[in-house]
Structure formats: C-alpha cells, structure tokens
Design an enzyme around this catalytic site. Structure first.
Site, short mmCIF file in Angstrom:
data_model
loop_
_atom_site.label_atom_id
_atom_site.label_comp_id
_atom_site.label_asym_id
_atom_site.label_seq_id
_atom_site.Cartn_x
_atom_site.Cartn_y
_atom_site.Cartn_z
N GLU A 57 0.77 -1.34 -0.19
CA GLU A 57 -0.34 -0.01 0.00
C GLU A 57 0.80 1.35 -0.20
OE1 GLU A 57 -4.09 2.39 2.31
OE2 GLU A 57 -2.43 1.15 3.76
N TRP A 103 -8.82 -2.04 0.30
CA TRP A 103 -9.26 -0.99 -0.43
C TRP A 103 -10.35 -1.18 -1.46
CZ3 TRP A 103 -9.17 4.51 0.04
CH2 TRP A 103 -7.85 4.86 1.22
N TYR A 144 -5.10 9.44 -0.78
CA TYR A 144 -3.25 10.01 -0.26
C TYR A 144 -2.22 10.54 -1.55
CZ TYR A 144 -5.15 8.44 3.88
OH TYR A 144 -5.93 7.49 5.14
N CYS A 146 -6.84 10.09 6.77
CA CYS A 146 -7.17 9.41 8.53
C CYS A 146 -5.99 9.69 8.35
CB CYS A 146 -7.74 7.97 8.58
SG CYS A 146 -9.13 7.74 7.97
N ARG A 201 -6.01 12.13 12.11
CA ARG A 201 -7.37 12.96 12.52
C ARG A 201 -8.45 12.00 12.80
NH1 ARG A 201 -11.86 12.07 9.29
NH2 ARG A 201 -11.63 11.13 7.45
N ASP A 216 -8.80 4.14 13.68
CA ASP A 216 -9.50 2.91 13.88
C ASP A 216 -8.31 2.15 14.94
OD1 ASP A 216 -10.22 -0.05 13.97
OD2 ASP A 216 -10.98 0.27 12.09
#
Length: 315
Positions: free
Chosen positions: A68, A90, A132, A193, A217, A220
């Site tokens: 990733e 994803w 991203y 995130c 921000r 999980d």
C-alpha cells in the site's frame, strides 16, 4: 522523550486500547456502527537498530501495508494495481459505490476479479478519487494561462520536495507531507485519516537521526492503527536511507481515536495477550530515488506474532 527500555513498546498500544474500551465516550459515527472514542493521543517508537512497530499480540499483514505504501508513492488512485498484488484493503468503498449504482449484489471476490480482468471496468469502478498518493506526489496547482483563463498547473511532488529539503536544509521546520486538500475532499472515497507527516532531523554528521511525527485525524485502533504504524515506519526508513540519515523515532498522534462497538471480540482477545519479541525491518538496497523501491527490497525478520484476530471494517 524515549520509551523505557525495560517495557515492551507494544504496551503503549495495548494501554491505549484498554483506555478507549473502558473509558472512551460512546457515540454514533458516520458509519452508523458506533464507537468508543477519546481525543488527543500519542505513541512513540524507537526505530534505531532496524526496530519496527509491528504488533506481536496479533498478526499484522505487513506485506499488504508495504505494498500500500509503495502504491501511495506512485500517485495511483485506482485499486487495480493493489488487487493485482492480492491487496484488498481498499475494495470496500468502490464495491459499495458499485452495488448502490448498479443494484447488483455482487460478491466482493467477484468484484475484485472483474477489476483485475477488465481494464475498462476498473477505470469506471476502481477509482477512489484523489486520495493519499495523488496529494503526496501530484498536489494540484492552478494558474492563469496565456489567454488569461485560470487553469490547472503542474502538480507538486511533496515527497520529492521533502527528500531534497532534508538533504539541503535539515534544520528546517517545514519537512511536511500533507494529504488534507480541502478543495478535493468531496471527490475522495475517504478523506485522509493519516493526513500529516512531519520529519525532523536530530544531531549532526554520521549520527544525525530522522524522526517522523504522524498526525492521524481519525483512527480505527483495532484495524487501522497497526497498518498505519508500520506504514509510517517504512516511509521513515525509506526517507532516512534516501537522505543519508539514521532512523530515529516515530511519533504517532491521534485526533479522534476510537474502537468500533462491533470489535468486542477482537479487543477482549487482544487485551488478554502479552507482547513479546522484537521484529525488525531490513531495507535490502537503496535505489536511486524513493520512488524506485520494490516490495522485494523489504524484509521483516524476528517476527513471530500470536494468532490472527479479525473484525469487520466499518465503511
């Protein structure tokens, strides 16, 4: 501040998990699942000696996290290159979008197989928007053209800029890679995130160390954070190698730091375990640029985690 050497660094993660589960504010969230949440958290990990923050109280699929990260560095916004490597992390967002638009209750494996086999289908349904990697290596700019019209200009490669600034101006306080492009958030399948990476050089000469602070921000803790910690450590190691610096410390800080209410079994099982061992991440070579690393350049050694713990992803 350094982590005590007589306490396994993974206890930080387990302490955070326990604190959220026992004292977090229970609230509804975007997904409708509900969370227990705290705000403003921090973890610190020493990356010296090839150390890497891979959890040992459950197996972390670090190979998927590494692939990733390499995918981010290509600037790709389509899941097809990931699926071609067997990485499915994803798939949930494009799959949900396809099911809603088509009305077809297609199985995830069938959807992923179609993305891989059919380039046109992947183009239409495998896109995530400017997530991203797009922001990292091709942040859009705008300028007035020769006819006086406002038009898109050349993209900004933030990663390349930070590599160069670390080499030429290590004392700068502007070594930042930012993913939170306000103008494009609505076009993203999921707004970033792990949104801000800041790098810091400590010391001088051959002993100069590269530290990284990652601000997340929304986190999980059960499913996302183990991936994010490894990814940030890998990025820091690549950046250090490319700039002639030693790896230093990874500092992770979270905004809304949460556990989903449907992760009870995972949380209770993991909190019953104790960390052990010292995984290490070895970089086998230094390519000419940070964009030329391949998965085969990475090796994780001394990693003997306890069993896999699974839980559903909240989409």
């Amino acid at each position: 501040m350094s982590i005590s050497q007589d306490r396994h660094p993974e206890w930080q993660y387990l302490d955070l998990m326990r604190h959220i589960w026992e004292q977090g504010d229970e609230r509804m969230d975007r997904t409708g699942v509900g969370t227990r949440s705290v705000f403003g958290t921090m973890l610190r990990f020493d990356l010296r000696g090839d150390r890497v923050p891979l959890l040992t109280t459950k197996r972390v699929f670090w190979k998927a996290a590494a692939k990733e990260m390499l995918w981010f560095l290509t600037g790709s916004t389509n899941i097809r290159p990931l699926l071609e490597q067997g990485v499915t992390i994803w798939s949930d967002w494009p799959l949900a979008k396809y099911r809603q638009a088509s009305g077809e209750d297609i199985a995830q494996k069938d959807f992923e197989a179609r993305i891989v086999a059919d380039e046109a289908f992947a183009t239409n349904w495998g896109e995530l928007g400017p997530v991203y990697g797009k922001q990292w290596v091709d942040w859009p700019t705008y300028q007035y053209g020769p006819d006086g019209r406002y038009e898109q200009g050349p993209g900004i490669n933030q990663v390349a800029q930070v590599v160069e600034s670390l080499k030429t101006n290590p004392g700068s306080r502007r070594h930042i890679i930012e993913g939170w492009n306000v103008a494009e958030l609505d076009r993203m399948a999921l707004p970033p995130c792990h949104k801000t990476y800041q790098f810091h050089v400590a010391g001088e000469g051959e002993k100069a160390r590269l530290n990284c602070l990652l601000y997340q921000r929304s986190c999980d803790v059960a499913l996302g954070l183990p991936f994010n910690l490894f990814g940030a450590a890998l990025l820091t190691r690549m950046m250090a190698a490319q700039t002639g610096l030693q790896p230093g410390e990874l500092v992770w800080t979270g905004g809304d730091t949460h556990l989903y209410l449907n992760h009870t079994e995972l949380v209770e099982a993991q909190l019953a375990r104790e960390p052990e061992g010292t995984p290490r991440l070895v970089l086998r070579r230094k390519p000419p640029t940070i964009f030329e690393y391949a998965f085969e350049d990475f090796e994780v050694v001394d990693y003997d985690p306890q069993g896999v713990l699974r839980a559903p992803v909240a989409v």
